[in-house]
Enzyme design. Structure first.
Site, PDB file in Angstrom:
ATOM      1  N   ASN A   1      -4.819   6.590  -0.906  1.00 49.72           N
ATOM      2  CA  ASN A   1      -4.255   6.826   0.421  1.00 49.72           C
ATOM      3  C   ASN A   1      -3.440   8.112   0.483  1.00 49.72           C
ATOM      4  O   ASN A   1      -3.360   8.752   1.514  1.00 49.72           O
ATOM      5  CB  ASN A   1      -3.399   5.630   0.862  1.00 49.72           C
ATOM      6  CG  ASN A   1      -4.272   4.443   1.238  1.00 49.72           C
ATOM      7  OD1 ASN A   1      -5.481   4.596   1.434  1.00 49.72           O
ATOM      8  ND2 ASN A   1      -3.694   3.260   1.318  1.00 49.72           N
TER       9      ASN A   1
ATOM     10  N   HIS B   1      -3.302  -3.128  -5.904  1.00 45.24           N
ATOM     11  CA  HIS B   1      -3.618  -2.634  -4.564  1.00 45.24           C
ATOM     12  C   HIS B   1      -5.092  -2.850  -4.259  1.00 45.24           C
ATOM     13  O   HIS B   1      -5.950  -2.055  -4.653  1.00 45.24           O
ATOM     14  CB  HIS B   1      -3.236  -1.145  -4.467  1.00 45.24           C
ATOM     15  CG  HIS B   1      -3.402  -0.584  -3.098  1.00 45.24           C
ATOM     16  ND1 HIS B   1      -3.826   0.702  -2.845  1.00 45.24           N
ATOM     17  CD2 HIS B   1      -3.221  -1.157  -1.881  1.00 45.24           C
ATOM     18  CE1 HIS B   1      -3.886   0.896  -1.539  1.00 45.24           C
ATOM     19  NE2 HIS B   1      -3.525  -0.212  -0.940  1.00 45.24           N
TER      20      HIS B   1
ATOM     21  N   GLU C   1      -6.706  -0.588  -7.253  1.00 48.38           N
ATOM     22  CA  GLU C   1      -5.753   0.324  -7.892  1.00 48.38           C
ATOM     23  C   GLU C   1      -4.713  -0.554  -8.590  1.00 48.38           C
ATOM     24  O   GLU C   1      -4.018  -1.342  -7.943  1.00 48.38           O
ATOM     25  CB  GLU C   1      -5.065   1.220  -6.854  1.00 48.38           C
ATOM     26  CG  GLU C   1      -5.895   2.404  -6.415  1.00 48.38           C
ATOM     27  CD  GLU C   1      -5.176   3.333  -5.426  1.00 48.38           C
ATOM     28  OE1 GLU C   1      -5.561   4.491  -5.328  1.00 48.38           O
ATOM     29  OE2 GLU C   1      -4.239   2.879  -4.733  1.00 48.38           O
TER      30      GLU C   1
ATOM     31  N   SER D   1       0.820  -1.208   0.000  1.00 51.38           N
ATOM     32  CA  SER D   1       0.000   0.000   0.000  1.00 51.38           C
ATOM     33  C   SER D   1       0.855   1.259   0.000  1.00 51.38           C
ATOM     34  O   SER D   1       0.317   2.343  -0.227  1.00 51.38           O
ATOM     35  CB  SER D   1      -0.978   0.003   1.179  1.00 51.38           C
ATOM     36  OG  SER D   1      -0.441  -0.622   2.289  1.00 51.38           O
TER      37      SER D   1
HETATM   38  P1  NAI Z   1      -0.917  -9.564   7.636  1.00 49.27           P
HETATM   39  O1  NAI Z   1       0.119  -9.384   8.664  1.00 49.27           O
HETATM   40  O2  NAI Z   1      -2.310  -9.797   8.071  1.00 49.27           O
HETATM   41  O3  NAI Z   1      -0.521 -10.748   6.655  1.00 49.27           O
HETATM   42  C1  NAI Z   1       0.758 -10.941   6.147  1.00 49.27           C
HETATM   43  C2  NAI Z   1       0.974 -12.434   6.011  1.00 49.27           C
HETATM   44  O4  NAI Z   1       2.131 -12.665   5.245  1.00 49.27           O
HETATM   45  C3  NAI Z   1       1.177 -13.129   7.346  1.00 49.27           C
HETATM   46  O5  NAI Z   1       0.224 -14.163   7.471  1.00 49.27           O
HETATM   47  C4  NAI Z   1       2.595 -13.681   7.260  1.00 49.27           C
HETATM   48  O6  NAI Z   1       2.743 -14.919   7.913  1.00 49.27           O
HETATM   49  C5  NAI Z   1       2.769 -13.816   5.773  1.00 49.27           C
HETATM   50  N1  NAI Z   1       4.161 -13.796   5.334  1.00 49.27           N
HETATM   51  C6  NAI Z   1       5.149 -12.975   5.719  1.00 49.27           C
HETATM   52  N2  NAI Z   1       6.280 -13.274   5.058  1.00 49.27           N
HETATM   53  C7  NAI Z   1       6.001 -14.312   4.240  1.00 49.27           C
HETATM   54  C8  NAI Z   1       6.753 -15.067   3.313  1.00 49.27           C
HETATM   55  N3  NAI Z   1       8.027 -14.808   3.105  1.00 49.27           N
HETATM   56  N4  NAI Z   1       6.138 -16.039   2.647  1.00 49.27           N
HETATM   57  C9  NAI Z   1       4.849 -16.314   2.849  1.00 49.27           C
HETATM   58  N5  NAI Z   1       4.088 -15.627   3.732  1.00 49.27           N
HETATM   59  C10 NAI Z   1       4.655 -14.640   4.414  1.00 49.27           C
HETATM   60  O7  NAI Z   1      -0.821  -8.285   6.715  1.00 49.27           O
HETATM   61  P2  NAI Z   1      -1.932  -7.690   5.737  1.00 49.27           P
HETATM   62  O8  NAI Z   1      -2.715  -6.679   6.450  1.00 49.27           O
HETATM   63  O9  NAI Z   1      -2.617  -8.801   5.057  1.00 49.27           O
HETATM   64  O10 NAI Z   1      -1.035  -6.883   4.684  1.00 49.27           O
HETATM   65  C11 NAI Z   1      -0.360  -7.548   3.660  1.00 49.27           C
HETATM   66  C12 NAI Z   1       0.019  -6.529   2.603  1.00 49.27           C
HETATM   67  O11 NAI Z   1      -1.158  -5.906   2.122  1.00 49.27           O
HETATM   68  C13 NAI Z   1       0.907  -5.413   3.104  1.00 49.27           C
HETATM   69  O12 NAI Z   1       1.805  -5.070   2.097  1.00 49.27           O
HETATM   70  C14 NAI Z   1      -0.067  -4.283   3.358  1.00 49.27           C
HETATM   71  O13 NAI Z   1       0.523  -3.007   3.274  1.00 49.27           O
HETATM   72  C15 NAI Z   1      -1.027  -4.490   2.212  1.00 49.27           C
HETATM   73  N6  NAI Z   1      -2.338  -3.917   2.412  1.00 49.27           N
HETATM   74  C16 NAI Z   1      -2.987  -4.032   3.613  1.00 49.27           C
HETATM   75  C17 NAI Z   1      -4.245  -3.487   3.777  1.00 49.27           C
HETATM   76  C18 NAI Z   1      -4.968  -3.643   5.083  1.00 49.27           C
HETATM   77  O14 NAI Z   1      -5.937  -2.908   5.294  1.00 49.27           O
HETATM   78  N7  NAI Z   1      -4.566  -4.566   5.942  1.00 49.27           N
HETATM   79  C19 NAI Z   1      -4.933  -2.760   2.679  1.00 49.27           C
HETATM   80  C20 NAI Z   1      -4.191  -2.779   1.437  1.00 49.27           C
HETATM   81  C21 NAI Z   1      -2.953  -3.306   1.329  1.00 49.27           C
END
Ligand code: NAI
Ligand code: 3HC
Length: 709
Positions: free
Chosen positions: A482, A432, A444, A411
């Site tokens: 954002n 995104h 996006e 993001s």
């Molecule tokens: P999260 O922390 O809920 O999930 C991330 C997941 O990735 C975790 O389950 C973790 O175990 C896994 N992970 C980490 N390294 C890994 C690897 N090397 N191989 C496989 N799995 C791995 O985070 P979330 O909120 O889902 O965010 C993920 C991405 O989405 C980030 O880049 C965030 O900026 C983006 N994003 C988040 C939004 C939100 O509202 N939470 C909205 C839009 C984008």
């Protein structure tokens, strides 16, 4: 269209005159179509050899209704209601034959005919309410005369299409398929004679107690569910006229209400938005000749909040997804959240038990990156850290097949830097998604400086397959949505410091029409998210020691929002209702004192609106100047679908056009001056706003100019 172009052809065979609409792509009832319909009608009526008339379509669609692009011009005769009244009054039976959908004026055309025949697998609707208006060619008077009050109200007030199978009173015959339709037409029409003329307007209606109760129910529903919208209540009034007035007077009342709707900023906004949504697909990065890559299988890396939701979109569309996590436990957790989401949809009756299992079966869990080697599209959704994402992209580059599209859901991070670690930067793109990713319609699509045209086109098309609304943007911090939210949140925080209460700021924003104010939204998302973003953005904000300082203090006290039961507001156990907390005002007072900021009692609602919203618009203008967004209407689409900006305001850039560029500039400059040093730090109008104001030009006009440049 040239004048000689035939858009409604005329043919007579065995005494039957057939008018065939052929105005691609959707048979919009433009001036030329209305004129030709009227001429054809006169010819058929005056031809003694003609015993019946058929109105049908050469296209898969019967008609999408009035030509919306004509709405901004002065209306020209023949007007649609007059053409339809003439059809209804024809002395020979007129039959509408629908090979496909009819919407708005298209359905009104069918309703004005004496008989209607359709393929059974078809849908029709009166979606005018979505354009801020109501059916204005007799639909509100004729539909209730053929269907029940409930059906008419439901279709007209919600604008939702209905299967013809549910409209037995409206359709005289339904055909199994197109061939059957042709057979029915030839068998049926020949049996009709002049005495079979059957004008819908002759069906009489009256208002009984039961019907009255239905109207009251819809009235209450509209007040509750469609707060802020003008047209729905006018739709109800118009349908009511069908039950309380003779047909001709009902039509007159419909016209009055139609014009009252048409002449509103809401109608302009919603009609603007109709075209904005479609214009988002028209980008110069690719054209018809650009090849696309087939996306038959997808892999998602990371099964957290976003990864799980993203995977669900593909499973819902029947596209198999490999879901990868580092640990089995994280994978199990991710899958169980997905299952819970599906089961919750099943309990709400949205999907069946079979659907749950079918969709879960589309997901292949894995803890080894080699499982993604055959995927056509890989979407990374791991932690928001550049080093972590770069490491994942190095692995993706090593295992993915050539030609695979490599996407990130970051993001905030610079996707150019992520692409740079791969041997194939032209295959890398940002996708995104917004949270919850299985619900929010906005996507996006973020192109880097290297993303190839075919990758962009493939992703824009893929988005539609999974029922998203894609908008193409460029790389910058926060992309479009954002990034524009930053000044909005900054000003809300600063106004709190200057003495406005969070609930007042939130109220001004919800009165404007946003679903929630900036503080309720911050608490819901988690105040820690903004906190960490600020930590990584010190370079851009450190010169302003007041920047979101109250929010920082709250996070440092563990008040991170709804999930902690306290943030800017307090929350009772299990409740999402924000309760104002005087302690937050104390923090604001202390911080204001410490920073030498005088708290004021004279902050007006207008100041709150201008400083939060006009700065958001100003950032949008800056984004346009930088070429990060392609056009103003794309920003409107992002804000309506991604942030709940009220569609009846058309999106932030259209709203700016309604207030006018000169007012936008004048108000920004006023508060820039009034806010002294702070104002010169943050409230400077962008060059584009200044330019448009100087030229008295709207963003809409600017967009037109750019598209011709
Ligand atoms: P999260 O922390 O809920 O999930 C991330 C997941 O990735 C975790 O389950 C973790 O175990 C896994 N992970 C980490 N390294 C890994 C690897 N090397 N191989 C496989 N799995 C791995 O985070 P979330 O909120 O889902 O965010 C993920 C991405 O989405 C980030 O880049 C965030 O900026 C983006 N994003 C988040 C939004 C939100 O509202 N939470 C909205 C839009 C984008
Ligand atoms: N007038 C003018 N242009 C129209 C149009 C209309 N009624 N309906 C669609 N178009 C245009 C679109 O802008 C698009 O143009 P583009 O290719 O240049 O972007 C093109 O037709 C194809 O439309 P879609 O991309 O939306 O095609 P889809 O196949 O996805 O959807 C549709 C077809 C369901 C018919 C959808 O276009 C639609 O919902 N159209 C509007 C229907 C509507 O609201 N009708 C009511 C009009 S108001 C009215 O009739 C007033 C009357 O009561 C007096």
């Amino acid at each position: 269209m040239t004048e000689s172009q035939v858009l409604v052809s005329y043919r007579v065979e065995n005494g039957i005159a057939t008018f065939t609409l052929n105005n691609a792509p959707v048979n919009a009832l433009s001036l030329a179509v209305r004129t030709q319909l009227q001429e054809n009608l006169e010819q058929a009526v005056n031809d003694a050899s003609v015993t019946a008339i058929v109105i049908t379509s050469a296209l898969p669609m019967f008609s999408a209704g009035a030509d919306i692009s004509e709405f901004s011009d002065a209306p020209q005769s023949p007007m649609l209601p007059d053409v339809l009244n003439a059809i209804e009054q024809a002395p020979k039976p007129v039959v509408a034959v629908l090979p496909g959908p009819a919407f708005g004026g298209g359905l009104e055309l069918a309703l004005a005919c004496h008989y209607r025949i359709s393929v059974a697998d078809n849908k029709v609707g009166l979606p005018e309410v979505n354009l801020g208006i109501l059916p204005g060619a007799g639909g509100t008077q004729r539909l209730p005369r053929l269907a029940s009050a409930v059906t008419a109200l439901e279709m007209i007030v919600t604008g939702k299409p209905r299967p013809v199978l549910e409209l037995k009173g409206v359709f005289d015959k339904l055909a199994d398929n197109q061939q059957h339709l042709a057979d029915i037409v030839s068998d049926y029409i020949g049996t009709l004679s002049a005495s079979d003329v059957r004008p819908t307007c002759e069906n009489s209606l009256s208002m009984d107690q039961q019907t009255q109760a239905v109207f009251e129910q819809y009235q209450t529903g509209v007040e509750k569910k469609m707060k802020g919208f003008f047209a729905p209540a006018q739709c109800i009034e118009a349908v009511k006229a069908a039950f309380t007035l003779p047909f001709a007077q009902g039509l007159k009342r419909e016209q009055e209400l139609f014009m009252a709707c048409m002449d509103t900023p809401q109608a302009r906004a919603q009609q603007h938005f109709f075209f904005a949504e479609r214009a988002a697909s028209h980008v110069s990065d690719f054209d018809k000749t650009t090849e696309t890559r087939a996306i038959k299988s997808v892999a998602v890396i990371g099964a957290g909040t976003m990864g799980g939701g993203i995977a669900m979109n593909f499973a819902n569309a029947g596209i198999p997804v490999t879901l990868v996590e580092r640990e089995q436990s994280a994978l199990d957790k991710g899958l169980s959240v997905i299952r819970k989401n599906y089961e919750s949809s099943m309990r709400k009756g949205r999907i069946s038990e079979g659907d749950v299992e079918q969709r879960m079966a589309m997901l292949s869990p894995a803890t080894d990156m080699s499982a993604i080697n055959d995927a056509d599209l890989v979407i990374e959704a791991v932690f928001e850290k550049l080093e972590v994402k770069q490491a994942v992209f190095e692995q993706m580059d090593a295992v993915c097949k050539r030609g695979a599209i490599l996407a990130t859901n970051t993001s905030t991070l610079d996707i150019n830097q992520i692409a740079a670690v791969t041997s194939r930067p032209s295959d890398v793109i940002g996708l995104h998604f917004f949270s919850p990713a299985n619900v929010m319609k906005l996507l996006e699509v973020v192109k880097t400086s290297d993303t190839s045209a075919d990758v962009i086109k493939s992703c824009m098309q893929m988005a539609k397959r999974i029922k998203k609304v894609p908008v193409l943007v460029g790389v910058c911090f926060g992309f479009v949505g954002n990034r524009m939210l930053e000044p909005y949140a900054r000003e809300a925080n600063r106004l709190l410091l200057e003495g406005a209460t969070p609930e007042r700021i939130d109220r001004v924003i919800t009165d404007f029409g946003m679903p929630m104010g900036p503080f309720t939204m911050g608490d819901m998302a988690g105040l820690d998210i903004g906190y960490f973003v600020r930590q990584s953005r010190q370079q851009a904000i450190a010169h302003d020691p007041s920047y979101a300082v109250v929010s920082d203090r709250l996070v440092e006290q563990g008040r991170v929002g709804l999930k902690a039961g306290k943030g800017v507001y307090l929350y009772e156990e299990g409740s999402r209702v924000p309760i104002p907390d005087p302690a937050v005002l104390d923090i604001a007072r202390e911080e204001a004192q410490r920073l030498g900021i005088a708290q004021r009692e004279d902050i007006s609602d207008e100041e709150i609106l201008v400083r939060c919203l006009y700065t958001l618009i100003n950032e949008g203008a800056q984004i346009l100047e930088e070429g990060i967004a392609d056009k103003p209407s794309d920003i409107d689409v992002i804000y309506v679908y991604g942030y709940g900006f009220p569609v009846y305001r058309g999106g932030p850039m259209h709203y700016a056009d309604e207030i006018g560029p000169a007012t936008l500039l004048e108000r920004l400059e006023h508060y820039q001056k009034a806010c002294g040093e702070y104002g010169s730090m943050w409230l400077t109008a962008s060059d584009l706003v200044k330019k448009l104001a100087a030229e008295n030009k709207t963003f809409g006009a600017y967009q037109k100019e750019q598209s011709h440049a």
